[in-house]
Design an enzyme around this catalytic site. Structure first.
Site, mmCIF file in Angstrom:
data_model
loop_
_atom_site.group_PDB
_atom_site.id
_atom_site.type_symbol
_atom_site.label_atom_id
_atom_site.label_comp_id
_atom_site.label_asym_id
_atom_site.label_seq_id
_atom_site.Cartn_x
_atom_site.Cartn_y
_atom_site.Cartn_z
ATOM 1 N N HIS A 271 23.177 65.466 49.852
ATOM 2 C CA HIS A 271 22.353 64.250 49.768
ATOM 3 C C HIS A 271 21.346 64.418 48.631
ATOM 4 O O HIS A 271 21.702 64.257 47.474
ATOM 5 C CB HIS A 271 21.712 64.038 51.136
ATOM 6 N N HIS A 310 30.694 58.612 44.108
ATOM 7 C CA HIS A 310 29.732 58.147 45.109
ATOM 8 C C HIS A 310 30.500 57.503 46.252
ATOM 9 O O HIS A 310 31.521 56.845 46.002
ATOM 10 C CB HIS A 310 28.771 57.126 44.479
ATOM 11 N N ASP A 366 22.242 60.964 40.155
ATOM 12 C CA ASP A 366 21.804 62.346 39.978
ATOM 13 C C ASP A 366 22.298 62.988 38.695
ATOM 14 O O ASP A 366 21.898 64.099 38.364
ATOM 15 C CB ASP A 366 22.263 63.197 41.172
HETATM 16 N N1 ACO Z 1 34.655 65.637 40.861
HETATM 17 C C1 ACO Z 1 35.985 65.682 40.934
HETATM 18 N N2 ACO Z 1 36.726 64.971 41.790
HETATM 19 C C2 ACO Z 1 36.066 64.165 42.644
HETATM 20 C C3 ACO Z 1 34.666 64.063 42.622
HETATM 21 C C4 ACO Z 1 33.953 64.821 41.688
HETATM 22 N N3 ACO Z 1 32.613 64.753 41.618
HETATM 23 N N4 ACO Z 1 34.278 63.173 43.561
HETATM 24 C C5 ACO Z 1 35.388 62.753 44.164
HETATM 25 N N5 ACO Z 1 36.470 63.346 43.589
HETATM 26 C C6 ACO Z 1 37.886 63.089 43.904
HETATM 27 C C7 ACO Z 1 38.282 63.758 45.214
HETATM 28 O O1 ACO Z 1 38.791 65.043 44.997
HETATM 29 C C8 ACO Z 1 39.317 62.792 45.721
HETATM 30 O O2 ACO Z 1 40.488 62.999 44.984
HETATM 31 P P1 ACO Z 1 41.927 62.930 45.728
HETATM 32 O O3 ACO Z 1 42.066 61.489 46.121
HETATM 33 O O4 ACO Z 1 42.891 63.387 44.706
HETATM 34 O O5 ACO Z 1 41.815 63.847 46.908
HETATM 35 C C9 ACO Z 1 38.793 61.418 45.294
HETATM 36 O O6 ACO Z 1 38.025 61.684 44.118
HETATM 37 C C10 ACO Z 1 37.928 60.735 46.348
HETATM 38 O O7 ACO Z 1 36.870 61.620 46.718
HETATM 39 P P2 ACO Z 1 36.169 61.674 48.143
HETATM 40 O O8 ACO Z 1 35.679 63.057 48.364
HETATM 41 O O9 ACO Z 1 37.085 61.069 49.174
HETATM 42 O O10 ACO Z 1 34.964 60.689 47.937
HETATM 43 P P3 ACO Z 1 33.739 60.552 48.908
HETATM 44 O O11 ACO Z 1 33.352 59.117 48.853
HETATM 45 O O12 ACO Z 1 34.004 61.115 50.253
HETATM 46 O O13 ACO Z 1 32.660 61.476 48.220
HETATM 47 C C11 ACO Z 1 30.824 62.241 46.945
HETATM 48 C C12 ACO Z 1 31.556 61.015 47.520
HETATM 49 C C13 ACO Z 1 30.440 63.214 48.084
HETATM 50 C C14 ACO Z 1 29.535 61.751 46.277
HETATM 51 C C15 ACO Z 1 31.752 62.927 45.908
HETATM 52 O O14 ACO Z 1 32.088 62.039 44.879
HETATM 53 C C16 ACO Z 1 31.131 64.206 45.334
HETATM 54 O O15 ACO Z 1 31.244 65.279 45.936
HETATM 55 N N6 ACO Z 1 30.434 64.085 44.156
HETATM 56 C C17 ACO Z 1 29.750 65.230 43.576
HETATM 57 C C18 ACO Z 1 28.412 65.448 44.297
HETATM 58 C C19 ACO Z 1 27.382 64.404 43.917
HETATM 59 O O16 ACO Z 1 27.185 64.100 42.748
HETATM 60 N N7 ACO Z 1 26.684 63.867 44.937
HETATM 61 C C20 ACO Z 1 25.586 62.910 44.710
HETATM 62 C C21 ACO Z 1 25.868 61.584 45.317
HETATM 63 S S1 ACO Z 1 24.549 60.468 44.932
HETATM 64 C C22 ACO Z 1 23.365 60.756 46.093
HETATM 65 O O17 ACO Z 1 23.571 61.271 47.167
HETATM 66 C C23 ACO Z 1 21.970 60.357 45.803
#
Ligand code: ACO
Length: 448
Positions: A271, A310, A366
């Site tokens: 988060h 996101h 972020d």
């Molecule tokens: N880098 C690479 N691949 C990614 C990323 C990433 N940052 N984010 C998602 N993906 C991919 C996943 O591997 C998945 O691929 P697949 O379909 O081949 O398995 C697909 O994109 C969907 O990803 P999910 O994990 O299902 O997306 P979810 O909505 O659950 O996750 C999250 C969102 C947690 C923000 C994710 O994008 C992530 O981990 N990002 C990096 C951490 C980050 O920047 N967090 C800040 C969020 S903003 C905030 O909280 C204020």
């Protein structure tokens, strides 16, 4: 299930053959209406199962609107872009809490009250003094916010609008003081008291960075940049920490205790901790020419591109676009953060690459905020603390909305119990060896 034209849902229960008509209101069915679907009179009724609230609205709200597909964020109907460009943090905090932009008189009064509640009781300093020199400032912040509840017993009177307003002033005003004191403690520097002549963010910079000068004069560009960053983080509807705020406060605990709980939820790396992870990633990459190599590792599933993707935004996070603009203003004053070039190269390559495009992965809030904070001289540990200061107005607005919502009760989810059926106590001598052996192994695996 089929949707009727008259805003109802017809459901046939294949177990019994019975038909049910369920009303649809505001685009949702009330989960409780599923309880009427039963196989017998003694049946509890059908429940919905939704871990992590992926498709469950837990409240009706009038505060923040997000359209993740279109990349839209509005507070009380006002686009985030207009607020970031034309407003300041305290005005936006007023808007979020009161529902309307303040008149000149209202803003003056609001600013006066916030400014005149910035001091903390001298005893709070003793708590901060007690922390170890390398204590994480977020741990100090969470603890001292909770401690404030003991200084203000009137905070328990949550249904008294006047007293509720007083706690709102106190919390918004004292968060920067607690945060800055935690930072000064970790650097071994004396605490700097609030300066009532300065703006909300100017005073925060004063409490963070004042040295021997008789009066600290914040740089107007940095003061403004911080205000914009605070505006962008002020609310984001039902995220993890806001849900924690509503859930804790639904027991009618005082708002200091509830904000401490919300800040604790924000502390987690999934988060409020992501901006910190971005900087660690940029440091690991080290130079622009190593970006393609890192992108390759991301695509192979070895690492995630931090600051990308996101849960809600499947388009460019509108906050990231604004922050990118602010970054250049800040660098005019501080000099460019050397990791910016790596970040820009990452963004350029990722936005052209089918892996990211097809998954709708764009920079989130972020991706750039940490780079700005670092350029301003703020250590990485302080990033979630800054987020908590800004989010306090949102938490408090959501708290008040929840308290005054006649449909809300103490938050108490159901569960699907999948454990053992009733069984009789087994005396020690009759228990099987392998079960106790696996328990002993589990205990020893926890290590020391
Ligand atoms: N880098 C690479 N691949 C990614 C990323 C990433 N940052 N984010 C998602 N993906 C991919 C996943 O591997 C998945 O691929 P697949 O379909 O081949 O398995 C697909 O994109 C969907 O990803 P999910 O994990 O299902 O997306 P979810 O909505 O659950 O996750 C999250 C969102 C947690 C923000 C994710 O994008 C992530 O981990 N990002 C990096 C951490 C980050 O920047 N967090 C800040 C969020 S903003 C905030 O909280 C204020």
């Amino acid at each position: 299930m089929e949707k009727n034209s008259n805003n109802t849902l017809s459901v046939t229960d294949n177990r019994t053959g019975k038909q049910y008509v369920i009303p649809i209101e505001d685009g949702a069915v009330a989960a409780k209406s599923l309880r009427n679907i039963k196989v017998s009179d003694s049946d509890f009724g059908l429940m919905s199962y939704d871990p992590a609230f992926m498709n469950t609205a837990s409240c009706k709200s009038r505060i923040t609107y997000i359209d993740g597909d279109k990349g839209i964020l509005r507070y009380r109907g006002y686009p985030i872009e207009q607020l970031a460009e034309r407003s300041n943090y305290l005005e936006v905090a007023y808007l979020i809490l009161h529902g309307e932009l303040p008149t000149g008189v209202e803003l003056k009064e609001w600013t006066y009250h916030i400014t005149h509640h910035t001091f903390i009781h001298e005893n709070v300093k003793k708590f901060i003094d007690g922390f170890h020199h390398d204590a994480h400032p977020m741990g100090m912040l969470v603890s001292t916010i909770a401690a404030l509840s003991t200084f203000y017993p009137d905070a328990k009177e949550i249904f008294d609008p006047e007293l509720r307003g007083k706690q709102v002033y106190r919390l918004i005003a004292k968060m920067p003081t607690l945060a800055a004191f935690a930072y000064r403690h970790s650097t071994g520097m004396p605490y700097v008291y609030p300066d009532n002549e300065l703006s909300y963010t100017g005073n925060f910079l004063n409490m963070m960075f004042k040295m021997t000068e008789p009066r600290y004069a914040p740089d107007p560009t940095l003061e403004h940049a911080l205000s914009v960053l605070f505006i962008l983080h002020a609310d984001h509807e039902q995220n993890c920490s806001t849900n924690a705020m509503r859930s804790i406060a639904s027991s009618h605990v005082d708002p200091f205790s509830a904000v401490a709980g919300a800040a604790a939820a924000l502390y987690g790396p999934l988060h409020g901790g992501a901006n910190e992870a971005v900087l660690r990633m940029l440091k690991e990459i080290g130079s622009k020419d190593r970006v393609p190599q890192y992108i390759k590792r991301v695509k192979e599933g070895e690492v995630r591109l931090m600051g990308f993707g996101h849960r809600v935004y499947k388009n460019y996070d509108p906050r990231a676009r604004i922050i990118k603009g602010v970054a250049y203003d800040v660098f005019e004053v501080t000099g460019k953060n050397p990791v910016l070039d790596i970040a820009l190269e990452l963004e350029r390559i990722a936005l052209e690459d089918d892996y990211f495009v097809s998954r709708k992965l764009y920079p989130n809030v972020d991706f750039y905020s940490g780079i700005i904070y670092q350029a301003m001289g703020l250590p990485v540990d302080m990033f979630p603390v800054l987020f908590a200061i800004a989010r306090t107005s949102g938490w408090l607005a959501q708290w008040e909305e929840m308290l005054l919502d006649g449909e809300q009760k103490i938050a108490r989810p159901r569960q699907l119990y999948l454990g053992s059926d009733q069984r009789d106590y087994v005396p020690m001598e009759s228990r099987t060896a392998d079960k106790s052996a696996s328990l002993a192994a589990a205990i020893s695996n926890k290590g020391d």
